[in-house]
Write an enzyme that holds these catalytic residues in place. Structure first.
Site, PDB file in Angstrom:
ATOM      1  N   HIS A  67     -69.276 -90.587   9.982  1.00  0.00           N
ATOM      2  CA  HIS A  67     -69.973 -90.054   8.816  1.00  0.00           C
ATOM      3  C   HIS A  67     -69.391 -90.566   7.510  1.00  0.00           C
ATOM      4  O   HIS A  67     -70.092 -90.658   6.503  1.00  0.00           O
ATOM      5  CB  HIS A  67     -70.063 -88.531   8.875  1.00  0.00           C
ATOM      6  N   ARG A 108     -82.250 -86.707   6.878  1.00  0.00           N
ATOM      7  CA  ARG A 108     -81.366 -85.919   7.753  1.00  0.00           C
ATOM      8  C   ARG A 108     -81.349 -84.479   7.252  1.00  0.00           C
ATOM      9  O   ARG A 108     -80.502 -84.110   6.436  1.00  0.00           O
ATOM     10  CB  ARG A 108     -79.940 -86.472   7.716  1.00  0.00           C
ATOM     11  N   ARG A 143     -86.555 -85.736   9.870  1.00  0.00           N
ATOM     12  CA  ARG A 143     -85.967 -85.453  11.183  1.00  0.00           C
ATOM     13  C   ARG A 143     -85.630 -83.971  11.257  1.00  0.00           C
ATOM     14  O   ARG A 143     -85.004 -83.428  10.345  1.00  0.00           O
ATOM     15  CB  ARG A 143     -84.688 -86.272  11.377  1.00  0.00           C
ATOM     16  N   ASP A 180     -75.819 -93.097  17.496  1.00  0.00           N
ATOM     17  CA  ASP A 180     -75.639 -92.337  18.732  1.00  0.00           C
ATOM     18  C   ASP A 180     -76.007 -93.168  19.963  1.00  0.00           C
ATOM     19  O   ASP A 180     -75.388 -93.017  21.012  1.00  0.00           O
ATOM     20  CB  ASP A 180     -76.456 -91.038  18.685  1.00  0.00           C
ATOM     21  N   CYS A 219     -83.122 -96.687  12.457  1.00  0.00           N
ATOM     22  CA  CYS A 219     -82.641 -95.925  11.302  1.00  0.00           C
ATOM     23  C   CYS A 219     -81.136 -95.669  11.376  1.00  0.00           C
ATOM     24  O   CYS A 219     -80.579 -94.971  10.544  1.00  0.00           O
ATOM     25  CB  CYS A 219     -83.389 -94.599  11.164  1.00  0.00           C
TER      26      CYS A 219
END
Ligand code: PEP
Ligand code: MG
Length: 563
Positions: A196, A298, A335, A447, A494
């Protein structure tokens, strides 16, 4: 000053994540005040009680105004807690207790400790909510001690002068209020290219190096030259030379600023370049970039500090602030909550999971709490209607076709376009079947890489595995893109891979139709793509897919495209 370790004098090396050069003093964010600084301070050598109390008052002022500034940047419960802490730091009773301890012969640090402990005792004996204030008091003590001995407050501070923030690692909540005007660069000891910290640095558009082992040994204020392209951190560089290099870098970055979109290859094949956004302000900022919409909003990042689930109405207001700036520009992909694992959201996530990355996160949170998703979809539909912006909705962490089908039904039932993210390898392997039940797919390479390579995206020592250039990851992307081509449906990327100009060309060569990234990354990607033909994109896709590892893949692609 202590002698530097050989590693420090030679300069440090980490994984480069956001290109660019920055030169400035280190602002080291620590969980605790360094013991050496406390020892060095000793009793402070004050002339008398008045001078000692003046030092206390100055520290109180700094700590409480820090809380007040953070409170005004936050909202709801977080703002209330911060305002309360500002008041507690200024508490007159606490000051009297400090004075009493000084009169009893304590030095300043001992007096602060004794006063805080006295208050902690009182609060604890009251029990309930008051007892919880004991934690806040201990936090205040650490901050006061830091200010008194001349160190930065523990946690991630907002610099008072332009600085390079150095930290162990950064959680999304730590960085919520970081100001790119004063944060020149980010350097962390831990974390890989998809951590992050990296995501936030891209959003802020500031140079960033992660996984720089040894960087926490630096003293506050040491001048650093950070190279976010090479992944190096030079300590005490020659200032004139460093300034010259930074100026030259800024000039070449400014040259890219002339790229104005829309995204296309050199021979005119359109590729939608989209923005990744976190909230209203980042959406408004991104709407000025040469993008054709938002590829990833997000939503969970809006709620990291929230103890309670916001009402549908409040959620709708927040979503509308993201959708509205893109009316007339393009669509926005919202999302649904990707809470859990590295992004805990108090009102949504499951506590105490053994392995949260493989646990109940993302869409899985709706399995035993369907209302959470239903209310979020209601809020998104409301915001879409009010803003008039074309709104697509996608779910994170989708693993089965049944999950995709149920989600799509819930989204389409509200008149919106439905898609799923490809983050779990099963979604890529089943892409042709997934595309029978959804309108679009979006590949979350952060991910997808973590789950394909079985390597934690936060693990510094596994950075070579958490690299989206890994051929196995590219293979799954190619399968998904080909399924999109066959179905005539849009398949975007993305994850952070989309922000890498070379990899972006390979992704387009595989058949990816859109690339979504932090707005700051759009121009370098757009410029590179605009200089590359579709045929070259296919060649580099083949080269990257056929390489043995990321290093060989990058080298092969550079060989084809040049510098
Ligand atoms: C991803 O996994 O690539 C992604 C875009 O989601 P996040 O980084 O928010 O997990
Ligand atoms: Mg993800």
């Amino acid at each position: 000053m202590a002698t530097d370790s050989p590693a420090l004098s030679a300069g440090l090396r980490g994984t480069p994540v956001v290109p660019g050069l920055a030169f400035g003093p280190a602002l080291v964010a620590r969980a605790e005040v360094p013991t050496e600084a406390v020892a060095r301070f000793g009793d402070g050598g004050f002339a008398d009680e008045e001078a000692t109390l003046a030092a206390y008052d100055a520290a109180v002022e700094q700590v409480s105004s820090g809380f007040t500034a953070k409170a005004s940047a936050a909202s709801g419960a977080a703002a209330e807690v911060l305002t309360a802490s500002a008041g507690l730091a200024r508490d007159k009773g606490l000051r009297s207790a400090v004075r009493k301890a000084l009169r009893g012969g304590d030095d300043l640090l001992a007096a602060v400790h004794a006063a805080v402990e006295q208050f902690v005792g009182v609060f604890t004996s009251m029990g309930g909510l008051m007892a919880e204030r004991a934690t806040d008091l201990r936090d205040i003590e650490r901050r006061l001690v830091a200010r008194i001995v001349g160190e930065a407050e523990p946690g991630v501070p907002n610099p008072e002068r332009p600085s390079i923030v150095v930290a162990e690692d950064l959680a999304p909540a730590d960085t919520a209020g970081l100001d790119p005007e004063v944060v020149l660069a980010l350097v962390t000891e831990r974390g890989g290219p998809t951590s992050h910290t990296a995501i936030i640095a891209r959003q802020l558009g500031i140079p960033c190096v992660v996984g720089a082992a040894g960087v926490m040994a630096l003293d506050a204020g040491r001048p650093l030259l950070v190279d976010g392209t090479a992944g190096t951190v030079q300590v005490d560089p020659d200032p004139a030379e460093a300034e010259r290099l930074v100026a030259a870098d800024q000039e070449s970055r400014a040259a890219l600023a002339t790229w104005s979109g829309p995204g296309a290859t050199a021979n005119g094949q359109p590729v939608k370049l989209l923005a990744n956004v976190a909230d209203g302000p980042s959406a408004s900022g991104s709407a000025d970039a040469p993008v054709e919409g938002v590829g990833l909003f997000r939503t969970e990042l809006c709620f990291l500090n929230r103890a309670e689930e916001p009402s549908v109405e409040e959620q709708a207001d927040i979503y509308e602030s993201v959708l509205a700036p893109f009316k007339g520009i393009g669509h926005v992909v919202v999302r649904t909550l990707d809470a859990g694992s590295d992004k805990p959201v108090a009102f949504a996530t499951h506590e105490g999971e053994e392995n949260p990355a493989l646990g109940v996160r993302g869409l899985r949170l709706s399995f035993d709490n369907p209302g959470l998703l239903e209310r979020q979809l209601d809020a998104i539909a409301l915001a879409a209607e009010r803003s008039g912006t074309e709104t697509w909705v996608m779910a994170p962490m989708v693993a089965t076709v049944a999950e995709a089908r149920d989600f799509a039904a819930a989204v389409r039932g509200r008149g919106l376009k439905a898609g799923v993210m490809v983050e779990v390898p099963s979604a890529a392997l089943l892409a042709p079947r997934m595309l029978e039940v959804v309108d679009f797919m979006s590949i979350g390479t952060n991910d997808l890489t973590q789950y394909t390579m079985a390597a934690d995206r936060m693990a510094t020592d596994l950075a070579h595995l958490t690299d989206p250039w890994q051929p196995a990851v590219l293979q799954l992307i190619a399968i998904t893109a080909e399924a999109g081509r066959q179905a005539g449906k849009s398949v975007g990327v993305c994850g952070e891979a989309a922000a890498d100009p070379l990899l972006a060309c390979a992704l387009v060569g595989m058949g990816v139709t859109s690339l979504s990234m932090a707005a700051a990354a759009v121009r370098p990607v757009g410029a590179r793509l605009g200089a590359t033909t579709s045929e070259q994109c296919e060649d580099v896709a083949e080269a990257a897919l056929g390489a043995d590892d990321p290093v060989a893949g990058r080298a092969a692609v550079l060989e084809i495209l040049g510098g």
